[in-house]
Scaffold this motif. Structure first.
Motif, mmCIF file in Angstrom:
data_model
loop_
_atom_site.group_PDB
_atom_site.id
_atom_site.type_symbol
_atom_site.label_atom_id
_atom_site.label_comp_id
_atom_site.label_asym_id
_atom_site.label_seq_id
_atom_site.Cartn_x
_atom_site.Cartn_y
_atom_site.Cartn_z
ATOM 1 N N ASN A 255 65.491 69.481 48.785
ATOM 2 C CA ASN A 255 66.653 68.808 48.202
ATOM 3 C C ASN A 255 66.968 69.389 46.820
ATOM 4 O O ASN A 255 68.138 69.548 46.449
ATOM 5 N N PHE A 256 65.933 69.677 46.057
ATOM 6 C CA PHE A 256 66.125 70.268 44.730
ATOM 7 C C PHE A 256 66.834 71.622 44.854
ATOM 8 O O PHE A 256 67.776 71.924 44.109
ATOM 9 N N LYS A 257 66.405 72.425 45.813
ATOM 10 C CA LYS A 257 67.015 73.736 46.037
ATOM 11 C C LYS A 257 68.472 73.593 46.464
ATOM 12 O O LYS A 257 69.343 74.384 46.058
ATOM 13 N N ALA A 258 68.756 72.563 47.267
ATOM 14 C CA ALA A 258 70.132 72.328 47.717
ATOM 15 C C ALA A 258 71.044 72.012 46.538
ATOM 16 O O ALA A 258 72.205 72.447 46.507
ATOM 17 N N HIS A 259 70.528 71.278 45.554
ATOM 18 C CA HIS A 259 71.324 70.970 44.354
ATOM 19 C C HIS A 259 71.561 72.233 43.523
ATOM 20 O O HIS A 259 72.658 72.429 42.976
ATOM 21 N N LEU A 260 70.548 73.064 43.435
ATOM 22 C CA LEU A 260 70.701 74.329 42.712
ATOM 23 C C LEU A 260 71.799 75.168 43.358
ATOM 24 O O LEU A 260 72.699 75.687 42.669
ATOM 25 N N GLU A 261 71.743 75.310 44.678
ATOM 26 C CA GLU A 261 72.737 76.121 45.387
ATOM 27 C C GLU A 261 74.127 75.513 45.274
ATOM 28 O O GLU A 261 75.128 76.240 45.209
ATOM 29 N N PHE A 262 74.200 74.193 45.235
ATOM 30 C CA PHE A 262 75.501 73.525 45.103
ATOM 31 C C PHE A 262 76.168 73.922 43.787
ATOM 32 O O PHE A 262 77.345 74.311 43.746
ATOM 33 N N PHE A 263 75.434 73.841 42.691
ATOM 34 C CA PHE A 263 76.016 74.155 41.387
ATOM 35 C C PHE A 263 76.252 75.663 41.220
ATOM 36 O O PHE A 263 77.177 76.071 40.504
ATOM 37 N N GLU A 264 75.444 76.465 41.876
ATOM 38 C CA GLU A 264 75.704 77.904 41.862
ATOM 39 C C GLU A 264 77.060 78.199 42.507
ATOM 40 O O GLU A 264 77.754 79.141 42.115
ATOM 41 N N GLY A 265 77.434 77.349 43.475
ATOM 42 C CA GLY A 265 78.739 77.498 44.106
ATOM 43 C C GLY A 265 79.887 77.236 43.151
ATOM 44 O O GLY A 265 81.025 77.675 43.404
#
Length: 385
Positions: A255-265
């Motif tokens: 889930n933490f990685k998913a948030h990182l990828e979201f903001f990278e978007g």
């Protein structure tokens, strides 16, 4: 077979048959009466208990049938009546009594004076009101099946950690089984682990007041969580250490990685995201759907650049419907009518305390009475975030 052999065979068979025990008429009568009584007695006993559960505890027939499987024989109404009497004397209403007995039907078979009454009196001695006791028992009734000293030791420990009975009752109402955790195996080891991190008793007490489940983790889980927090650049000496521990407690690596990828978007770098996370750890506790709506509103409507938001993550913790949209709506209307509202950055307006914002941008402008209605107007498709 010869006649002689046949006579010998018949003789042996007759002798064998004479050694088979036969029930005498008197014995048979006793046997039948005993077994008839046993079969008949079980039915009335079961019926008595079932009727009691329905008439005295508010069970329906199906609920009573399920509870009967957990109950033994009942000789009379005296024992269960004494249990219900104790509950009533402490202010339990019919609904609360049913809730307690449904969760643990065997309580009806307890010796009140040896089990429940001493615990309830001890809780009163610790300063708990009858209402408090009701809530403690309802929310953590299985814990009250422990020995008196065990449950009272747990309660006294949490009294000291939380600082008030009201907080303890509130936590217990919110978290079932809260009083079920072992002091020796769970709570005390976790406290020592946190103290070893340099956390003072004052800070420890504060975090446990608001995030008590942090103290109920398995020791290995807590140690792994501490290592994870430090690995993200949050030192044990940081004022955000405890907040970060609590934020990551329920956030998986995935889930933490998913948030990182979201903001990278949205154009953030990994360093941008980690810096934002260290300032506002609970950012990763929001759903991606919620964050998507906020980012789209702030970027597309308010024209805040993603690079502006990255070092100011607090704005993403605010409610979209209750704060961001209503305040932006007021500011936009005032600007369109030529009112000078200042040259502050967007986050400054959003960080104003509610009372101050209303006084400065709504109530003061009596020439625009519609502002109050506009501020309180619910956005379309309003959902709680």
């Amino acid at each position: 077979m010869t006649l002689m052999n046949r006579s010998l065979y018949v003789s042996l068979l007759f002798k064998a048959l004479t050694f088979i025990p036969r029930r005498r008429p008197a014995d048979a009568a006793v046997f039948l009466s005993t077994h008839s009584y046993s079969a008949a007695s079980r039915a009335p006993q079961s019926n008595l208990m079932a009727e009691y559960l329905v008439s005295s505890c508010g069970f329906d027939p199906d609920e009573a049938a399920k509870a009967l499987k957990l109950l033994g024989r009942i000789e009379s109404r005296h024992q269960p009546d004494s249990v219900l009497g104790l509950f009533k004397s402490y202010g339990f209403d019919d609904t609360q009594v049913k809730k307690v007995i449904s969760a643990n039907p065997r309580w009806l078979l307890l010796d009140v004076e040896k089990t429940l009454a001493p615990k309830f009196r001890a809780l009163q001695d610790l300063g708990f009101s009858c209402s408090d006791i009701t809530h403690l028992v309802i929310s953590n009734n299985h814990a009250f099946s422990y020995k008196s000293q065990t449950i009272l030791s747990k309660i006294q420990l949490w009294q000291g950690l939380l600082g008030s009975n009201d907080l303890l009752v509130k936590v217990c109402k919110k978290h079932r089984w809260f009083l079920g955790y072992s002091i020796e195996k769970t709570i005390q080891p976790n406290i020592e682990i946190l103290r070893d991190c340099g956390i003072t008793d004052q800070k420890l007490s504060m975090i446990l007041r608001y995030r008590p489940l942090l103290g109920t983790l398995k020791a290995e889980t807590l140690k792994a969580l501490i290592s994870r927090v430090e690995g993200l650049g949050v030192a044990r000496t940081s004022g955000m250490f405890l907040h970060t521990l609590n934020a990551l407690k329920s956030v998986s690596e995935k889930n933490f990685k998913a948030h990182l990828e979201f903001f990278e978007g949205f154009g953030w770098s990994k360093d941008d995201f980690l810096a934002a996370f260290r300032k506002a750890p609970c950012l990763v506790g929001f759903s991606l759907k919620s964050l998507q709506r906020k980012m789209e509103f702030l970027v597309n409507e308010t024209r805040c650049a993603p690079s502006y938001l990255a070092p100011r993550p607090r704005i993403l913790l605010m409610s979209l419907e209750k704060r961001l949209i209503p305040r932006y709506r007021i500011l936009t209307v005032l600007k369109s009518r030529g009112v000078h509202i200042g040259n502050h950055q967007m986050i400054t307006y959003m960080l104003y305390p509610e009372k101050k914002f209303l006084e400065k941008f709504v109530i003061r402008h009596t020439e625009f009475p519609e502002l109050i209605e506009l501020y309180n107007e619910a956005p379309k498709n309003r959902t709680a975030l």
